[in-house]
Design a protein around this motif. Structure first.
Motif, PDB file in Angstrom:
ATOM      1  N   GLU A   1       0.840  -1.201   0.000  1.00  0.00           N
ATOM      2  CA  GLU A   1       0.000   0.000   0.000  1.00  0.00           C
ATOM      3  C   GLU A   1       0.870   1.244   0.000  1.00  0.00           C
ATOM      4  OE1 GLU A   1      -2.585   1.627   3.438  1.00  0.00           O
ATOM      5  OE2 GLU A   1      -3.809   0.223   2.305  1.00  0.00           O
ATOM      6  N   CYS A   2       0.418   2.270  -0.714  1.00  0.00           N
ATOM      7  CA  CYS A   2       1.168   3.513  -0.851  1.00  0.00           C
ATOM      8  C   CYS A   2       1.217   4.269   0.476  1.00  0.00           C
ATOM      9  CB  CYS A   2       0.535   4.378  -1.931  1.00  0.00           C
ATOM     10  SG  CYS A   2       1.439   5.908  -2.247  1.00  0.00           S
ATOM     11  N   GLU A   3       2.328   4.991   0.688  1.00  0.00           N
ATOM     12  CA  GLU A   3       2.475   5.805   1.886  1.00  0.00           C
ATOM     13  C   GLU A   3       1.623   7.071   1.834  1.00  0.00           C
ATOM     14  OE1 GLU A   3       6.551   6.776   2.488  1.00  0.00           O
ATOM     15  OE2 GLU A   3       6.766   5.228   3.990  1.00  0.00           O
ATOM     16  N   CYS A   4       1.151   7.455   0.666  1.00  0.00           N
ATOM     17  CA  CYS A   4       0.401   8.706   0.536  1.00  0.00           C
ATOM     18  C   CYS A   4      -0.908   8.656   1.323  1.00  0.00           C
ATOM     19  CB  CYS A   4       0.127   9.028  -0.924  1.00  0.00           C
ATOM     20  SG  CYS A   4      -1.022   7.915  -1.732  1.00  0.00           S
ATOM     21  N   ARG A   5      -1.330   7.467   1.702  1.00  0.00           N
ATOM     22  CA  ARG A   5      -2.537   7.332   2.518  1.00  0.00           C
ATOM     23  C   ARG A   5      -2.325   7.967   3.898  1.00  0.00           C
ATOM     24  NH1 ARG A   5      -4.593   2.265   5.554  1.00  0.00           N
ATOM     25  NH2 ARG A   5      -6.623   2.981   6.194  1.00  0.00           N
ATOM     26  N   THR A   6      -1.131   7.778   4.454  1.00  0.00           N
ATOM     27  CA  THR A   6      -0.827   8.342   5.771  1.00  0.00           C
ATOM     28  C   THR A   6      -0.266   9.757   5.656  1.00  0.00           C
ATOM     29  OG1 THR A   6       1.335   7.285   5.711  1.00  0.00           O
ATOM     30  CG2 THR A   6      -0.415   6.106   6.823  1.00  0.00           C
ATOM     31  N   ASN A   7       0.590   9.994   4.668  1.00  0.00           N
ATOM     32  CA  ASN A   7       1.156  11.331   4.454  1.00  0.00           C
ATOM     33  C   ASN A   7       0.210  12.128   3.567  1.00  0.00           C
ATOM     34  OD1 ASN A   7       3.342  10.352   5.816  1.00  0.00           O
ATOM     35  ND2 ASN A   7       4.544   9.974   3.993  1.00  0.00           N
TER      36      ASN A   7
ATOM     37  N   THR B   1       0.163  14.299   1.153  1.00  0.00           N
ATOM     38  CA  THR B   1       0.918  14.961   0.093  1.00  0.00           C
ATOM     39  C   THR B   1      -0.043  15.403  -1.007  1.00  0.00           C
ATOM     40  OG1 THR B   1       1.320  12.852  -0.986  1.00  0.00           O
ATOM     41  CG2 THR B   1       2.993  13.616   0.562  1.00  0.00           C
ATOM     42  N   ILE B   2       0.502  15.975  -2.041  1.00  0.00           N
ATOM     43  CA  ILE B   2      -0.315  16.437  -3.165  1.00  0.00           C
ATOM     44  C   ILE B   2      -0.903  15.232  -3.879  1.00  0.00           C
ATOM     45  CG2 ILE B   2      -0.273  17.677  -5.359  1.00  0.00           C
ATOM     46  CD1 ILE B   2       2.135  19.245  -4.202  1.00  0.00           C
ATOM     47  N   LYS B   3      -2.219  15.227  -4.026  1.00  0.00           N
ATOM     48  CA  LYS B   3      -2.896  14.126  -4.695  1.00  0.00           C
ATOM     49  C   LYS B   3      -3.699  14.644  -5.871  1.00  0.00           C
ATOM     50  CE  LYS B   3      -3.721  11.330  -0.602  1.00  0.00           C
ATOM     51  NZ  LYS B   3      -4.722  10.624   0.140  1.00  0.00           N
ATOM     52  N   ARG B   4      -3.852  13.813  -6.864  1.00  0.00           N
ATOM     53  CA  ARG B   4      -4.704  14.159  -8.000  1.00  0.00           C
ATOM     54  C   ARG B   4      -6.139  13.727  -7.737  1.00  0.00           C
ATOM     55  NH1 ARG B   4      -2.285  12.467 -13.573  1.00  0.00           N
ATOM     56  NH2 ARG B   4      -4.304  13.269 -14.102  1.00  0.00           N
ATOM     57  N   LYS B   5      -6.332  12.548  -7.125  1.00  0.00           N
ATOM     58  CA  LYS B   5      -7.669  12.045  -6.834  1.00  0.00           C
ATOM     59  C   LYS B   5      -7.662  11.312  -5.503  1.00  0.00           C
ATOM     60  CE  LYS B   5      -6.688   8.982 -10.671  1.00  0.00           C
ATOM     61  NZ  LYS B   5      -7.095   8.000 -11.582  1.00  0.00           N
ATOM     62  N   ASN B   6      -8.824  11.087  -4.940  1.00  0.00           N
ATOM     63  CA  ASN B   6      -8.938  10.379  -3.669  1.00  0.00           C
ATOM     64  C   ASN B   6      -8.887   8.875  -3.899  1.00  0.00           C
ATOM     65  OD1 ASN B   6      -9.238  12.766  -2.260  1.00  0.00           O
ATOM     66  ND2 ASN B   6     -11.445  12.780  -2.512  1.00  0.00           N
ATOM     67  N   GLY B   7      -8.361   8.153  -2.925  1.00  0.00           N
ATOM     68  CA  GLY B   7      -8.307   6.702  -3.016  1.00  0.00           C
ATOM     69  C   GLY B   7      -7.005   6.156  -2.474  1.00  0.00           C
ATOM     70  N   ILE B   8      -6.879   4.831  -2.567  1.00  0.00           N
ATOM     71  CA  ILE B   8      -5.697   4.141  -2.075  1.00  0.00           C
ATOM     72  C   ILE B   8      -5.139   3.284  -3.197  1.00  0.00           C
ATOM     73  CG2 ILE B   8      -4.822   2.503  -0.382  1.00  0.00           C
ATOM     74  CD1 ILE B   8      -7.300   3.221   1.323  1.00  0.00           C
TER      75      ILE B   8
ATOM     76  N   LYS C   1       7.295   2.087  -6.138  1.00  0.00           N
ATOM     77  CA  LYS C   1       6.464   1.823  -7.304  1.00  0.00           C
ATOM     78  C   LYS C   1       5.684   3.080  -7.673  1.00  0.00           C
ATOM     79  CE  LYS C   1       4.817  -2.561  -7.723  1.00  0.00           C
ATOM     80  NZ  LYS C   1       5.729  -2.951  -8.727  1.00  0.00           N
ATOM     81  N   PHE C   2       4.986   3.039  -8.807  1.00  0.00           N
ATOM     82  CA  PHE C   2       4.225   4.196  -9.271  1.00  0.00           C
ATOM     83  C   PHE C   2       2.842   4.202  -8.632  1.00  0.00           C
ATOM     84  CE2 PHE C   2       1.414   6.445 -12.213  1.00  0.00           C
ATOM     85  CZ  PHE C   2       2.098   7.636 -12.321  1.00  0.00           C
ATOM     86  N   CYS C   3       2.473   5.341  -8.035  1.00  0.00           N
ATOM     87  CA  CYS C   3       1.158   5.527  -7.433  1.00  0.00           C
ATOM     88  C   CYS C   3       0.307   6.359  -8.389  1.00  0.00           C
ATOM     89  CB  CYS C   3       1.276   6.227  -6.085  1.00  0.00           C
ATOM     90  SG  CYS C   3      -0.311   6.544  -5.296  1.00  0.00           S
ATOM     91  N   THR C   4      -0.839   5.811  -8.805  1.00  0.00           N
ATOM     92  CA  THR C   4      -1.700   6.527  -9.748  1.00  0.00           C
ATOM     93  C   THR C   4      -2.424   7.692  -9.085  1.00  0.00           C
ATOM     94  OG1 THR C   4      -3.470   4.953  -9.304  1.00  0.00           O
ATOM     95  CG2 THR C   4      -2.048   4.503 -11.179  1.00  0.00           C
ATOM     96  N   TYR C   5      -2.549   7.668  -7.771  1.00  0.00           N
ATOM     97  CA  TYR C   5      -3.243   8.744  -7.063  1.00  0.00           C
ATOM     98  C   TYR C   5      -2.328   9.925  -6.785  1.00  0.00           C
ATOM     99  CZ  TYR C   5      -6.886   5.314  -6.664  1.00  0.00           C
ATOM    100  OH  TYR C   5      -7.854   4.396  -6.965  1.00  0.00           O
ATOM    101  N   CYS C   6      -1.049   9.673  -6.554  1.00  0.00           N
ATOM    102  CA  CYS C   6      -0.065  10.754  -6.365  1.00  0.00           C
ATOM    103  C   CYS C   6       0.530  11.186  -7.697  1.00  0.00           C
ATOM    104  CB  CYS C   6       1.077  10.288  -5.476  1.00  0.00           C
ATOM    105  SG  CYS C   6       0.572   9.792  -3.854  1.00  0.00           S
ATOM    106  N   ASN C   7       0.449  10.321  -8.686  1.00  0.00           N
ATOM    107  CA  ASN C   7       1.029  10.523 -10.010  1.00  0.00           C
ATOM    108  C   ASN C   7       2.552  10.667  -9.929  1.00  0.00           C
ATOM    109  OD1 ASN C   7       0.751  10.601 -12.783  1.00  0.00           O
ATOM    110  ND2 ASN C   7       0.714  12.826 -12.839  1.00  0.00           N
ATOM    111  N   MET C   8       3.187   9.846  -9.078  1.00  0.00           N
ATOM    112  CA  MET C   8       4.629   9.842  -8.928  1.00  0.00           C
ATOM    113  C   MET C   8       5.074   8.516  -8.310  1.00  0.00           C
ATOM    114  SD  MET C   8       4.678  12.592  -5.803  1.00  0.00           S
ATOM    115  CE  MET C   8       6.346  12.495  -5.342  1.00  0.00           C
ATOM    116  N   HIS C   9       6.361   8.243  -8.326  1.00  0.00           N
ATOM    117  CA  HIS C   9       6.901   7.041  -7.713  1.00  0.00           C
ATOM    118  C   HIS C   9       7.050   7.279  -6.216  1.00  0.00           C
ATOM    119  CE1 HIS C   9       7.901   5.985 -11.852  1.00  0.00           C
ATOM    120  NE2 HIS C   9       7.911   4.738 -11.419  1.00  0.00           N
ATOM    121  N   THR C  10       6.435   6.416  -5.402  1.00  0.00           N
ATOM    122  CA  THR C  10       6.508   6.512  -3.948  1.00  0.00           C
ATOM    123  C   THR C  10       6.832   5.146  -3.369  1.00  0.00           C
ATOM    124  OG1 THR C  10       4.134   6.148  -3.732  1.00  0.00           O
ATOM    125  CG2 THR C  10       4.876   8.429  -3.791  1.00  0.00           C
TER     126      THR C  10
END
Length: 64
Positions: free
Chosen positions: A14-20, A22-29, A49-58
């Motif tokens: 699971e992506c770390e952007c869920r807890t951090n 950060t700048i997101k393009r759309k909501n979700g996990i 790996k690439f996160c489609t919600y952050c639109n960057m490698h995290t």
């Protein structure tokens, strides 16, 4: 006699952007599934790996 399943198990990453927050393009996990050998890597796995919600490698971390 049946075969032994072995030491490989299926895990979910699971992506770390869920807890951090950060700048997101759309909501979700964002989640990926993979398998690992629990004898060789007993600790939790971390892969970049690439996160489609952050639109960057995290960093993706293993969850239960």
């Amino acid at each position: 006699m049946g075969k032994n399943k072995g030491s490989r198990i299926t895990i979910t990453l699971e992506c770390e952007c869920r807890t951090n927050k950060t700048i997101k393009r759309k909501n979700g996990i964002a989640r990926y599934t993979t398998c690992k050998n629990k004898r060789n890597t007993p600790n939790r796995l971390e892969i970049k790996k690439f996160c489609t919600y952050c639109n960057m490698h995290t960093i993706f971390k293993e969850i239960k």
